[in-house]
Design a protein around this motif. Structure first.
Motif, mmCIF file in Angstrom:
data_model
loop_
_atom_site.group_PDB
_atom_site.id
_atom_site.type_symbol
_atom_site.label_atom_id
_atom_site.label_comp_id
_atom_site.label_asym_id
_atom_site.label_seq_id
_atom_site.Cartn_x
_atom_site.Cartn_y
_atom_site.Cartn_z
ATOM 1 N N SER A 189 0.113 5.411 4.547
ATOM 2 C CA SER A 189 1.039 5.691 3.450
ATOM 3 C C SER A 189 2.287 6.389 3.965
ATOM 4 N N GLU A 190 2.085 7.360 4.833
ATOM 5 C CA GLU A 190 3.210 8.108 5.407
ATOM 6 C C GLU A 190 4.062 7.220 6.314
ATOM 7 N N ILE A 191 3.421 6.445 7.177
ATOM 8 C CA ILE A 191 4.144 5.592 8.122
ATOM 9 C C ILE A 191 4.916 4.496 7.390
ATOM 10 N N MET A 192 4.263 3.896 6.404
ATOM 11 C CA MET A 192 4.859 2.752 5.714
ATOM 12 C C MET A 192 5.721 3.153 4.519
ATOM 13 N N LYS A 193 5.729 4.425 4.185
ATOM 14 C CA LYS A 193 6.516 4.931 3.050
ATOM 15 C C LYS A 193 6.154 4.192 1.763
ATOM 16 N N ARG A 194 4.859 4.086 1.553
ATOM 17 C CA ARG A 194 4.329 3.444 0.350
ATOM 18 C C ARG A 194 3.294 4.369 -0.265
ATOM 19 N N HIS A 195 3.154 4.278 -1.569
ATOM 20 C CA HIS A 195 2.197 5.112 -2.281
ATOM 21 C C HIS A 195 0.781 4.792 -1.815
ATOM 22 N N ILE A 196 -0.056 5.804 -1.691
ATOM 23 C CA ILE A 196 -1.408 5.624 -1.160
ATOM 24 C C ILE A 196 -2.237 4.662 -2.016
ATOM 25 N N ASP A 197 -2.010 4.642 -3.330
ATOM 26 C CA ASP A 197 -2.738 3.695 -4.194
ATOM 27 C C ASP A 197 -2.389 2.253 -3.824
ATOM 28 N N VAL A 198 -1.146 2.025 -3.477
ATOM 29 C CA VAL A 198 -0.696 0.691 -3.077
ATOM 30 C C VAL A 198 -1.341 0.318 -1.737
ATOM 31 N N ILE A 199 -1.341 1.262 -0.806
ATOM 32 C CA ILE A 199 -1.964 1.030 0.503
ATOM 33 C C ILE A 199 -3.448 0.693 0.314
ATOM 34 N N ARG A 200 -4.114 1.435 -0.557
ATOM 35 C CA ARG A 200 -5.544 1.210 -0.803
ATOM 36 C C ARG A 200 -5.779 -0.214 -1.322
ATOM 37 N N LYS A 201 -4.985 -0.643 -2.294
ATOM 38 C CA LYS A 201 -5.142 -2.000 -2.846
ATOM 39 C C LYS A 201 -4.909 -3.058 -1.773
ATOM 40 N N LYS A 202 -3.900 -2.843 -0.964
ATOM 41 C CA LYS A 202 -3.605 -3.818 0.090
ATOM 42 C C LYS A 202 -4.705 -3.829 1.152
ATOM 43 N N LEU A 203 -5.259 -2.662 1.436
ATOM 44 C CA LEU A 203 -6.365 -2.594 2.387
ATOM 45 C C LEU A 203 -7.549 -3.400 1.861
ATOM 46 N N PHE A 204 -7.876 -3.228 0.598
ATOM 47 C CA PHE A 204 -8.981 -3.990 0.013
ATOM 48 C C PHE A 204 -8.694 -5.487 0.064
ATOM 49 N N ALA A 205 -7.456 -5.866 -0.212
ATOM 50 C CA ALA A 205 -7.087 -7.280 -0.151
ATOM 51 C C ALA A 205 -7.222 -7.800 1.281
ATOM 52 N N LEU A 206 -6.802 -7.006 2.242
ATOM 53 C CA LEU A 206 -6.896 -7.376 3.652
ATOM 54 C C LEU A 206 -8.364 -7.528 4.073
ATOM 55 N N GLN A 207 -9.198 -6.599 3.667
ATOM 56 C CA GLN A 207 -10.622 -6.677 3.996
ATOM 57 C C GLN A 207 -11.272 -7.901 3.342
ATOM 58 N N ARG A 208 -10.904 -8.176 2.098
ATOM 59 C CA ARG A 208 -11.425 -9.346 1.382
ATOM 60 C C ARG A 208 -11.018 -10.627 2.097
ATOM 61 N N ILE B 230 8.841 14.226 -8.348
ATOM 62 C CA ILE B 230 7.852 13.159 -8.460
ATOM 63 C C ILE B 230 8.504 11.802 -8.277
ATOM 64 N N LEU B 231 9.629 11.573 -8.915
ATOM 65 C CA LEU B 231 10.268 10.260 -8.811
ATOM 66 C C LEU B 231 10.817 10.010 -7.407
ATOM 67 N N GLU B 232 11.468 10.998 -6.821
ATOM 68 C CA GLU B 232 12.040 10.814 -5.485
ATOM 69 C C GLU B 232 10.955 10.680 -4.415
ATOM 70 N N GLU B 233 9.981 11.557 -4.447
ATOM 71 C CA GLU B 233 8.957 11.568 -3.407
ATOM 72 C C GLU B 233 7.984 10.395 -3.536
ATOM 73 N N SER B 234 7.731 9.928 -4.759
ATOM 74 C CA SER B 234 6.840 8.771 -4.907
ATOM 75 C C SER B 234 7.500 7.518 -4.340
ATOM 76 N N ARG B 235 8.823 7.475 -4.356
ATOM 77 C CA ARG B 235 9.531 6.347 -3.725
ATOM 78 C C ARG B 235 9.297 6.337 -2.209
ATOM 79 N N LYS B 236 8.993 7.508 -1.666
ATOM 80 C CA LYS B 236 8.728 7.637 -0.236
ATOM 81 C C LYS B 236 7.245 7.440 0.078
ATOM 82 N N GLY B 237 6.445 7.178 -0.951
ATOM 83 C CA GLY B 237 5.031 6.913 -0.739
ATOM 84 C C GLY B 237 4.121 8.117 -0.863
ATOM 85 N N ARG B 238 4.653 9.255 -1.253
ATOM 86 C CA ARG B 238 3.815 10.451 -1.380
ATOM 87 C C ARG B 238 2.977 10.380 -2.648
#
Length: 142
Positions: free
Chosen positions: A116-135, A32-40
């Motif tokens: 999330s896979e391309i950017m190596k970021r957690h999907i929750d982070v991608i989702r928040k940034k997407l909402f910020a981008l749309q806003r 969990i710790l290693e793979e979440s660093r990779k955005g999984r």
């Protein structure tokens, strides 16, 4: 007298039906710790671990949240927080490009796991940034 470790292995006074032991717990935590660093996502990680240790993904998630040391849970939260805070303008531009150009044929929520896979970021982070981008785009168009 049972050790604290042995007490964790018991559920409601009966033996844990999933037979958690130190090796399984260690694999779960490190994965969990290693793979979440990779955005999984936690779901994807626990699905992989479950196949390896023979315990269901939902049981792995339950064990993670209910039995693992708070230290590891805090480390997991910090990983996600670090991924959220360490965004550059280039990262936002890449996310925008993925959603509006490269994968424009998909709905934004369908692009989230890909980004999330391309950017190596957690999907929750991608989702928040997407909402910020749309806003931000809505505010610019008003």
């Amino acid at each position: 007298m049972d050790s604290e470790r042995e007490q964790y292995m018991r559920v409601g006074g009966t033996e844990n039906p999933n037979n958690w032991d130190a090796a399984k717990e260690s694999l779960l935590i490190s994965s969990i710790l290693e793979e979440s660093r990779k955005g999984r996502t936690l779901k994807a990680i626990t699905e992989d671990v479950s196949k390896e240790i023979g315990i269901s993904a939902s049981a792995c998630q339950s064990y993670w949240y209910n039995n693992v040391s708070k230290h590891y849970l805090e480390e997991f939260k910090q990983i996600k927080l670090d991924q959220e805070e360490n965004w550059s303008n280039e990262d936002m531009q890449l996310l925008d490009h993925l959603i509006s150009v490269e994968y424009a044929h998909l709905k934004p929520y369908e692009v989230l796991p890909i980004a999330s896979e391309i950017m190596k970021r957690h999907i929750d982070v991608i989702r928040k940034k997407l909402f910020a981008l749309q806003r931000q785009k809505r505010l610019q168009s008003d």
